[in-house]
Scaffold this motif. Structure first.
Motif, PDB file in Angstrom:
ATOM      1  N   SER A 120       7.465  37.155  39.363  1.00 60.84           N
ATOM      2  CA  SER A 120       7.797  36.880  37.967  1.00 60.84           C
ATOM      3  C   SER A 120       9.194  36.293  37.822  1.00 60.84           C
ATOM      4  CB  SER A 120       7.661  38.155  37.130  1.00 60.84           C
ATOM      5  OG  SER A 120       8.508  39.177  37.641  1.00 60.84           O
ATOM      6  N   ASN A 121      10.199  36.846  38.534  1.00 64.91           N
ATOM      7  CA  ASN A 121      11.552  36.310  38.436  1.00 64.91           C
ATOM      8  C   ASN A 121      11.626  34.890  38.982  1.00 64.91           C
ATOM      9  OD1 ASN A 121      12.507  38.720  37.344  1.00 64.91           O
ATOM     10  ND2 ASN A 121      13.079  39.567  39.325  1.00 64.91           N
ATOM     11  N   LEU A 122      10.993  34.661  40.107  1.00 61.49           N
ATOM     12  CA  LEU A 122      11.009  33.333  40.721  1.00 61.49           C
ATOM     13  C   LEU A 122      10.325  32.309  39.835  1.00 61.49           C
ATOM     14  CD1 LEU A 122      11.434  31.371  43.094  1.00 61.49           C
ATOM     15  CD2 LEU A 122       9.283  32.229  44.061  1.00 61.49           C
ATOM     16  N   VAL A 123       9.177  32.656  39.290  1.00 61.55           N
ATOM     17  CA  VAL A 123       8.441  31.737  38.416  1.00 61.55           C
ATOM     18  C   VAL A 123       9.264  31.413  37.179  1.00 61.55           C
ATOM     19  CG1 VAL A 123       6.441  31.559  36.894  1.00 61.55           C
ATOM     20  CG2 VAL A 123       6.142  32.347  39.240  1.00 61.55           C
ATOM     21  N   GLY A 124       9.891  32.421  36.586  1.00 59.92           N
ATOM     22  CA  GLY A 124      10.738  32.183  35.423  1.00 59.92           C
ATOM     23  C   GLY A 124      11.905  31.270  35.753  1.00 59.92           C
ATOM     24  N   PHE A 125      12.506  31.451  36.924  1.00 61.44           N
ATOM     25  CA  PHE A 125      13.620  30.620  37.382  1.00 61.44           C
ATOM     26  C   PHE A 125      13.187  29.160  37.530  1.00 61.44           C
ATOM     27  CE2 PHE A 125      15.831  28.848  41.147  1.00 61.44           C
ATOM     28  CZ  PHE A 125      17.151  28.900  40.716  1.00 61.44           C
ATOM     29  N   LEU A 126      12.078  28.935  38.217  1.00 65.50           N
ATOM     30  CA  LEU A 126      11.594  27.570  38.436  1.00 65.50           C
ATOM     31  C   LEU A 126      11.145  26.910  37.133  1.00 65.50           C
ATOM     32  CD1 LEU A 126       9.539  28.186  41.705  1.00 65.50           C
ATOM     33  CD2 LEU A 126      11.731  26.997  41.521  1.00 65.50           C
ATOM     34  N   GLU A 127      10.495  27.681  36.272  1.00 66.28           N
ATOM     35  CA  GLU A 127      10.028  27.134  34.998  1.00 66.28           C
ATOM     36  C   GLU A 127      11.210  26.756  34.104  1.00 66.28           C
ATOM     37  OE1 GLU A 127       7.660  25.527  32.345  1.00 66.28           O
ATOM     38  OE2 GLU A 127       6.899  26.368  34.221  1.00 66.28           O
ATOM     39  N   GLU A 128      12.268  27.549  34.133  1.00 67.93           N
ATOM     40  CA  GLU A 128      13.464  27.225  33.346  1.00 67.93           C
ATOM     41  C   GLU A 128      14.102  25.933  33.850  1.00 67.93           C
ATOM     42  OE1 GLU A 128      17.690  29.258  31.897  1.00 67.93           O
ATOM     43  OE2 GLU A 128      16.318  30.368  33.218  1.00 67.93           O
ATOM     44  N   LEU A 129      14.143  25.764  35.169  1.00 67.88           N
ATOM     45  CA  LEU A 129      14.697  24.528  35.727  1.00 67.88           C
ATOM     46  C   LEU A 129      13.827  23.329  35.352  1.00 67.88           C
ATOM     47  CD1 LEU A 129      15.784  25.660  39.323  1.00 67.88           C
ATOM     48  CD2 LEU A 129      17.258  25.232  37.347  1.00 67.88           C
ATOM     49  N   ILE A 174      18.604  25.542  48.721  1.00 70.00           N
ATOM     50  CA  ILE A 174      19.069  24.489  49.626  1.00 70.00           C
ATOM     51  C   ILE A 174      18.696  23.139  49.035  1.00 70.00           C
ATOM     52  CG2 ILE A 174      18.935  23.562  51.969  1.00 70.00           C
ATOM     53  CD1 ILE A 174      18.117  26.408  52.849  1.00 70.00           C
ATOM     54  N   LEU A 175      19.678  22.259  48.934  1.00 70.27           N
ATOM     55  CA  LEU A 175      19.482  20.972  48.291  1.00 70.27           C
ATOM     56  C   LEU A 175      19.083  19.899  49.299  1.00 70.27           C
ATOM     57  CD1 LEU A 175      22.504  20.891  45.810  1.00 70.27           C
ATOM     58  CD2 LEU A 175      20.210  21.834  45.465  1.00 70.27           C
ATOM     59  N   VAL A 176      18.406  18.896  48.778  1.00 74.48           N
ATOM     60  CA  VAL A 176      18.002  17.748  49.592  1.00 74.48           C
ATOM     61  C   VAL A 176      19.255  16.941  49.947  1.00 74.48           C
ATOM     62  CG1 VAL A 176      16.638  15.613  49.590  1.00 74.48           C
ATOM     63  CG2 VAL A 176      15.769  17.659  48.436  1.00 74.48           C
ATOM     64  N   GLY A 177      19.176  16.216  51.048  1.00 75.37           N
ATOM     65  CA  GLY A 177      20.283  15.315  51.393  1.00 75.37           C
ATOM     66  C   GLY A 177      21.297  15.998  52.281  1.00 75.37           C
ATOM     67  N   ASP A 178      22.386  16.524  51.679  1.00 75.27           N
ATOM     68  CA  ASP A 178      23.443  17.132  52.493  1.00 75.27           C
ATOM     69  C   ASP A 178      23.123  18.557  52.897  1.00 75.27           C
ATOM     70  OD1 ASP A 178      23.715  18.405  50.080  1.00 75.27           O
ATOM     71  OD2 ASP A 178      25.691  17.582  49.610  1.00 75.27           O
ATOM     72  N   GLY A 179      22.025  19.114  52.402  1.00 80.31           N
ATOM     73  CA  GLY A 179      21.631  20.465  52.784  1.00 80.31           C
ATOM     74  C   GLY A 179      22.554  21.545  52.267  1.00 80.31           C
ATOM     75  N   LEU A 180      23.270  21.241  51.190  1.00 83.86           N
ATOM     76  CA  LEU A 180      24.188  22.218  50.609  1.00 83.86           C
ATOM     77  C   LEU A 180      23.409  23.446  50.146  1.00 83.86           C
ATOM     78  CD1 LEU A 180      27.062  22.905  49.629  1.00 83.86           C
ATOM     79  CD2 LEU A 180      26.495  21.756  47.477  1.00 83.86           C
ATOM     80  N   THR A 181      23.954  24.623  50.442  1.00 84.13           N
ATOM     81  CA  THR A 181      23.331  25.886  50.053  1.00 84.13           C
ATOM     82  C   THR A 181      24.032  26.452  48.818  1.00 84.13           C
ATOM     83  OG1 THR A 181      22.666  26.422  52.313  1.00 84.13           O
ATOM     84  CG2 THR A 181      22.832  28.260  50.758  1.00 84.13           C
ATOM     85  N   LEU A 182      23.240  26.782  47.819  1.00 82.22           N
ATOM     86  CA  LEU A 182      23.743  27.410  46.599  1.00 82.22           C
ATOM     87  C   LEU A 182      23.234  28.843  46.545  1.00 82.22           C
ATOM     88  CD1 LEU A 182      22.956  24.564  44.016  1.00 82.22           C
ATOM     89  CD2 LEU A 182      24.994  24.826  45.469  1.00 82.22           C
ATOM     90  N   LEU A 183      24.129  29.770  46.268  1.00 80.29           N
ATOM     91  CA  LEU A 183      23.711  31.150  46.052  1.00 80.29           C
ATOM     92  C   LEU A 183      23.511  31.335  44.555  1.00 80.29           C
ATOM     93  CD1 LEU A 183      26.178  33.043  48.451  1.00 80.29           C
ATOM     94  CD2 LEU A 183      23.967  31.966  48.962  1.00 80.29           C
ATOM     95  N   MET A 184      22.289  31.680  44.155  1.00 81.29           N
ATOM     96  CA  MET A 184      21.952  31.719  42.736  1.00 81.29           C
ATOM     97  C   MET A 184      21.193  32.990  42.387  1.00 81.29           C
ATOM     98  SD  MET A 184      20.826  27.736  42.046  1.00 81.29           S
ATOM     99  CE  MET A 184      20.954  27.894  40.247  1.00 81.29           C
ATOM    100  N   ARG A 185      21.356  33.412  41.137  1.00 79.91           N
ATOM    101  CA  ARG A 185      20.531  34.484  40.587  1.00 79.91           C
ATOM    102  C   ARG A 185      19.264  33.873  39.995  1.00 79.91           C
ATOM    103  NH1 ARG A 185      22.544  36.052  36.194  1.00 79.91           N
ATOM    104  NH2 ARG A 185      24.339  34.661  36.103  1.00 79.91           N
TER     105      ARG A 185
END
Length: 264
Positions: free
Chosen positions: A178-187, A212-223
């Protein structure tokens, strides 16, 4: 002794006779209801005979099935799932059972079936849309917006991959999405361009993830909540040019009103 006899006047006699006679119009009402009941009986009899004629007529043979609303499933697959076959009588086909068979497929949210005489049938679908691809022990599955897991069909999806699902397991085989789905749907609803830049969402708990982002592979720590606010902070960080000379090991967006940069 003299006897007494009741004496009736002519007026009293007329009133007595009037009282004993049926009310005016009662016969008409009875006749009215008899006619109505007779007509209803004839109508029911006619409908039964008309329906028998429809289901037995070669004129109403199903010769084509039209499918709308499908983006994941092929039209031929939908027709096969319904269990209906070309050549059957259109009015003898069990549309209720066909609807239940279609809605039993996890890719289909709901289905509406409509006869289109003399030989057509319309199947209108609402499919579940995958938000991401979930790396399950049995392989990749689509993760739908209502948290359902979908088998991947022949359609190709350019979607983020979700890993680390074992981190959100309540019990073996039971997962909280549920948390993951809400996160992706908000984005998807508010920052679709940012969602397109995500290659992987690695769950570290039921409420946090490494993105993890496309391209430079930068990692973001997110709630997995307040996604839009975290994206705004990241955009401000990027526009400030703080990482132009060196790609950070990670960018931590989990805390309000600040961005923490981890150096490699």
């Amino acid at each position: 002794m003299s006897s007494h006899r009741p004496i009736y006047s002519r007026t009293q006699e007329r009133e007595r006779i009037t009282h004993l006679e049926p009310e005016p119009g009662s016969s008409v009402r009875i006749l009215h209801w008899i006619v109505v009941l007779a007509l209803v009986g004839l109508l029911i009899f006619g409908i039964q005979n008309a329906y028998s004629a429809l289901t037995g007529s070669d004129l109403f043979r199903l010769d084509h099935i039209t499918v709308t609303g499908n983006r994941i499933l092929k039209e031929s697959d939908v027709a096969a799932l319904s269990g209906l076959r070309v050549g059957v009588n259109l009015f003898a086909a069990d549309l209720k059972a066909a609807t239940q068979r279609l809605e039993a497929d996890p890719a289909i949210k709901d289905a509406l079936l409509l006869r289109q005489p003399p030989g057509g049938l319309l199947i209108e679908l609402r499919e579940r849309r995958p938000l991401a691809l979930a790396a399950m022990p049995e392989g990749l599955c689509g993760l739908a917006e209502d948290g359902a897991l979908l088998p991947l069909r022949q359609a190709r999806f350019d979607l983020p991959i979700v890993t680390g699902i074992e981190a959100v397991a309540d019990t073996p085989g039971a997962f909280r999405f549920s948390n993951l789905v809400g996160f992706l749907e908000e984005l998807r609803s508010n920052t679709p361009a940012f969602l397109e830049e995500i290659s992987e969402v690695h769950l570290v708990s039921a409420t946090e993830a490494r993105v993890i982002l496309v391209g430079d592979g930068l990692t973001l720590l997110m709630r997995l909540e307040d996604a839009v606010e975290q994206v705004r902070r990241f955009d401000a960080f990027v526009k400030a040019g703080a990482h132009r000379n060196q790609t950070p090991a990670y960018v931590d967006l989990r805390f309000s009103n600040q961005v923490i940069v981890g150096r490699g």
